[in-house]
Every structure is written in structure tokens, then in C-alpha cells.
Design an enzyme around this catalytic site. Structure first.
Site, PDB file in Angstrom:
ATOM      1  N   GLU A   1     -30.892 -14.312  74.163  1.00  0.00           N
ATOM      2  CA  GLU A   1     -31.488 -14.754  72.905  1.00  0.00           C
ATOM      3  C   GLU A   1     -31.419 -16.273  72.906  1.00  0.00           C
ATOM      4  O   GLU A   1     -30.337 -16.858  72.741  1.00  0.00           O
ATOM      5  CB  GLU A   1     -30.743 -14.193  71.691  1.00  0.00           C
ATOM      6  CG  GLU A   1     -31.379 -14.612  70.384  1.00  0.00           C
ATOM      7  CD  GLU A   1     -30.488 -14.430  69.175  1.00  0.00           C
ATOM      8  OE1 GLU A   1     -30.921 -14.829  68.080  1.00  0.00           O
ATOM      9  OE2 GLU A   1     -29.373 -13.910  69.323  1.00  0.00           O
TER      10      GLU A   1
ATOM     11  N   CYS B   1     -30.998 -20.436  64.651  1.00  0.00           N
ATOM     12  CA  CYS B   1     -32.055 -20.575  65.657  1.00  0.00           C
ATOM     13  C   CYS B   1     -33.437 -20.303  65.079  1.00  0.00           C
ATOM     14  O   CYS B   1     -34.439 -20.632  65.698  1.00  0.00           O
ATOM     15  CB  CYS B   1     -31.792 -19.665  66.860  1.00  0.00           C
ATOM     16  SG  CYS B   1     -31.717 -17.918  66.459  1.00  0.00           S
TER      17      CYS B   1
END
Length: 421
Positions: free
Chosen positions: A273, A307
Site C-alpha cells: 500500500e 495517504c
């Protein structure tokens, strides 16, 4: 100027907001025991509210990773965890979830002093989400099964789902609790054993979770928590020949290194990720007040260390001026300060490195000619606090814009731009 609380004094240390818990676990957790590192090395973990050292943590290096992998391998090859009926694994995971809820205040405080996260948010969201993740995957533990296929020949064909083996988890510093259980929970439900390396900036809650796992009855060697640095401990996990899979959340640059190490070792599967950006498009039929609230929360929540933070905002021209005026006014009311104070909306950045990175981006924006609408400075003279900051007139060719492509989104300012659509 934002509405800033007095978050730079020591009020929370003398009990005006919350009594800080004693730090109980500072060693590596390997094979069911807290142990010193082979080298004896330790590193400091710092309270971003005060810039003071909280404690020293045992530092895992390659030798420690080797020991932890050996323990996890033995637990997988000959231990009870992969051989338990799924329902039995589920009982232990559910017990772990109960213990987390019983210790919710202490865990929330650990993430607050270690990462600058809002205590109220940790207590209301992050830690309950940890127990919910455990419960969810506990429910799946006895439902992992294959399929029987109909064939055109006189054959019996079926698939069998089996645990992959020893898994290495490398988690980031922005959500130390949620990321711990996002990775560990499904692996445990499947019957895997594992190593988990927390970020060097936020190791405290991970070690506390290891303690609770032991109390819950997770067998020795199944869960090993190995704090350390990415270049040593993380690299050793990614390149280890006896680790069967790696899961990593972090920057794209580091993700490339993890994938390369996995490829050059035993071709272990890798789950990544990595960096991502989340531009927000606001059209002229939007409710402007609601759009302002969502845009601000999307970038300032968790002090921008997300993020998928709303780091760029594109506003249709007809409502641009109204949006800009209201978003600046709203940003000035955002309360920055001591994350233990229930009135505060934004605590300090997690580390000095992130703090300095944000300030360098702000200076870059000024230098390149972007318009600073509000904020742009640190708050106070102690702690890694930064004012909510908004730039406009940021051009695509600006380095500031390109810097925004990096993970994590530790920038705490919005780029608002005219857009004709």
C-alpha cells in the site's frame, strides 16, 4: 492565525488533562517473551508534544530478525496455531479483542504521546477499530475453505485454502494501531505466523498489543514484534529466505526496495500500500459550506498524515472566491494544541523529520510564488506543531505540486485552484 490552544506547556504531564501511563514494554517481543536485542542497541522514541525522549526501545537488527523468523517458522511448521480448528483461533482472537477494550485508555494514551494523535480520536475510533478488525476476522477463521468443481471427466476436483506460512508485516507511523490489526488480523485468522515491525517513530502501542496477545493465549512464536529501522530490520524481513510473504505500507520509494528484496531472495509474494493522492473536485452546484468542512477535515484530520489526504482542491470558477474566503475563515478557527485536550482538533506532527519536511514545503511554496492565504508557520516554540496552512495559485509545474505526490501526506495545507471544468 488558527485558534490555537495552549498545547506547548506541560499541563498534560501534571494531570490537567490525563495522567500519562508508565511505559511498561520496551524490548523486542520474540517467541512469546520480551527480550533485549542481540546487539544491545536501543533507540529513542520521542514525544512530539514536547520534543522530549519518552523512553529507549530495543532495536532489532538482522540477527534479531533471524531469531524471530526461526521462532515463527517453528510455530508454523510444528506449533498448534495453523493446526487449530478455525473456531479455536477465533476464540483466542476474540479474547484479545476483549483485552484491548479493557485497556483502551492506556493504549490511546500510548499512541498520543508517541505519535501526536488526538487522544479522543484514538479512544473513540482507532482502538475500537482494532478490536472490531479482530472480531471481523475471527468470524472468518472457521470459514476458510475451498470449492468442489464439476468436471467433464470422471474426476473429483477440489481446491484447498491453506495459510501461506511466515508473514512479515511492516507498518507505518501515521496509524500505528489500525495498521497493526489491518495486517495481523487476517493473517492470524488464516493460521499464519508472523513478524511485525512497527515504525521506529511509534513502537509503543505495538509492544503493548504483543503483551495482550500473550495474555489472550496466542501461542509463542505466532506473533513477534520487532521494532527497528527500515534499512536494517525492515530490509532483513523483506529479503529473508524463510519469510513466505511480506506486507508493507509506506512510501513508493521504499515499496520498490521491498519488492526488489523479495524478488532477489525467494520470490515471496508482496502486498504493497504505497503513495496516493486525493484531489478534490468541487463543482458550482455543491453546498459550499459543506464542501469547505469536508475539504478542511480531509487535509487536517490526523494533522494531514494520511495517504489519502485531500491535499489538492480544484474549485469551479463560479464559486471559487466564495469557497476560498470560507475555507480560510474556517481554517483560522481550527484548534491546534495538546492532543490530550478534548477541545483540540490537531496535535503535533509525528516526528521532527515530518515537521521539518512540512516547513520546507511551505518555504518552497513561498519561493515559487504560490499565494499563502493563511498559516505557514510553526506554532509555539516547543513541540512539532504547525499552523493549518492554505496556498492558492499553485501551478502544476511547481516543485511544491510535485512534492505533493509523495507518501505520506504529511503536508497539512490545501492547494486551492481555479478550475473551469
Amino acid at each position: 492565525m488558527a485558534n490555537l490552544s495552549n498545547g506547548n506547556d506541560d499541563s498534560n504531564n501534571n494531570g490537567s488533562f490525563l495522567k500519562i501511563p508508565k511505559i511498561k514494554f520496551t524490548k523486542l517481543f520474540i517467541n512469546g517473551e520480551f527480550v533485549d536485542s542481540v546487539s544491545g542497541k536501543r533507540f529513542e522514541t520521542v514525544d512530539p508534544r514536547t520534543e522530549e525522549v519518552i523512553t529507549e526501545i530495543a532495536e532489532a537488527t538482522k540477527e534479531d530478525i533471524d531469531i524471530a523468523v526461526k521462532a515463527a517458522r517453528q510455530a508454523f511448521d510444528s506449533g498448534p496455531w495453523p493446526r487449530m480448528p478455525g473456531a479455536e483461533r477465533a476464540k483466542i482472537m476474540l479474547k484479545w479483542a476483549e483485552l484491548i477494550e479493557e485497556n483502551i485508555e492506556e493504549i490511546a494514551a500510548l499512541d498520543t504521546i508517541d505519535g501526536g494523535k488526538l487522544y479522543s480520536w484514538c479512544k473513540a475510533v482507532d482502538v475500537p477499530e482494532a478490536s472490531n478488525l479482530l472480531r471481523y476476522y475471527a468470524g472468518a477463521a472457521d470459514k476458510i475453505h475451498g470449492e468442489v468443481f464439476k468436471t467433464s471427466r470422471n474426476l473429483h476436483l477440489y481446491s484447498l485454502m491453506e495459510p501461506v506460512g511466515v508473514v512479515g508485516h511492516i507498518i507505518p507511523w501515521n496509524f500505528p494501531t489500525v495498521m497493526f490489526f489491518t495486517k495481523a488480523s487476517p493473517a492470524l485468522a488464516a493460521g499464519c505466523t508472523m513478524l511485525l515491525k512497527p515504525a521506529e517513530d511509534t513502537p509503543l502501542s505495538a509492544l503493548f498489543y504483543a503483551h495482550l496477545a500473550k495474555l489472550a493465549g496466542i501461542p509463542d512464536g505466532v506473533l513477534n514484534v520487532v521494532p527497528g529501522f527500515g534499512s536494517t530490520a525492515g530490509a532483513a524481513i523483506a529479503s529473508h529466505m524463510d519469510v513466505d510473504a511480506v506486507s508493507f505500507t509506506g512510501s513508493t520509494e521504499t515499496g520498490r526496495k521491498v519488492m526488489m528484496a523479495a524478488t532477489m531472495s525467494n520470490l515471496k509474494p508482496v502486498s504493497l500500500e504505497l503513495g496516493g493522492k486525493s484531489p478534490v473536485l468541487i463543482f458550482d452546484d455543491a453546498d459550499v459550506d459543506k464542501a469547505v468542512d469536508l475539504a478542511l477535515f480531509g487535509i487536517l484530520h490526523n494533522k494531514g498524515e494520511i495517504c489519502v489526504a485531500f491535499s489538492r482542491v480544484y474549485v469551479q470558477e463560479r464559486i471559487y472566491d466564495e469557497f476560498e474566503k470560507k475555507v480560510v475563515e474556517k481554517a483560522k478557527t481550527w484548534v491546534v494544541g495538546d492532543p490530550f485536550d478534548p477541545k483540540v482538533q490537531q496535535g503535533p506532527q509525528t516526528s521532527k523529520a515530518q515537521f521539518e519536511k512540512i516547513l520546507s514545503y511551505i518555504e518552497l511554496g513561498k519561493k515559487e510564488g504560490a499565494t499563502l492565504l493563511t498559516g505557514g508557520k510553526r506554532f509555539g516554540n516547543k513541540g512539532y506543531y504547525i499552523e493549518p496552512t492554505i496556498f492558492s495559485n499553485v501551478k502544476v509545474h511547481f516543485q511544491l505540486f510535485k512534492k505533493h505526490e509523495n507518501w505520506p501526506s504529511s503536508l497539512i495545507f490545501i492547494i486551492a485552484s481555479h478550475y473551469p471544468f
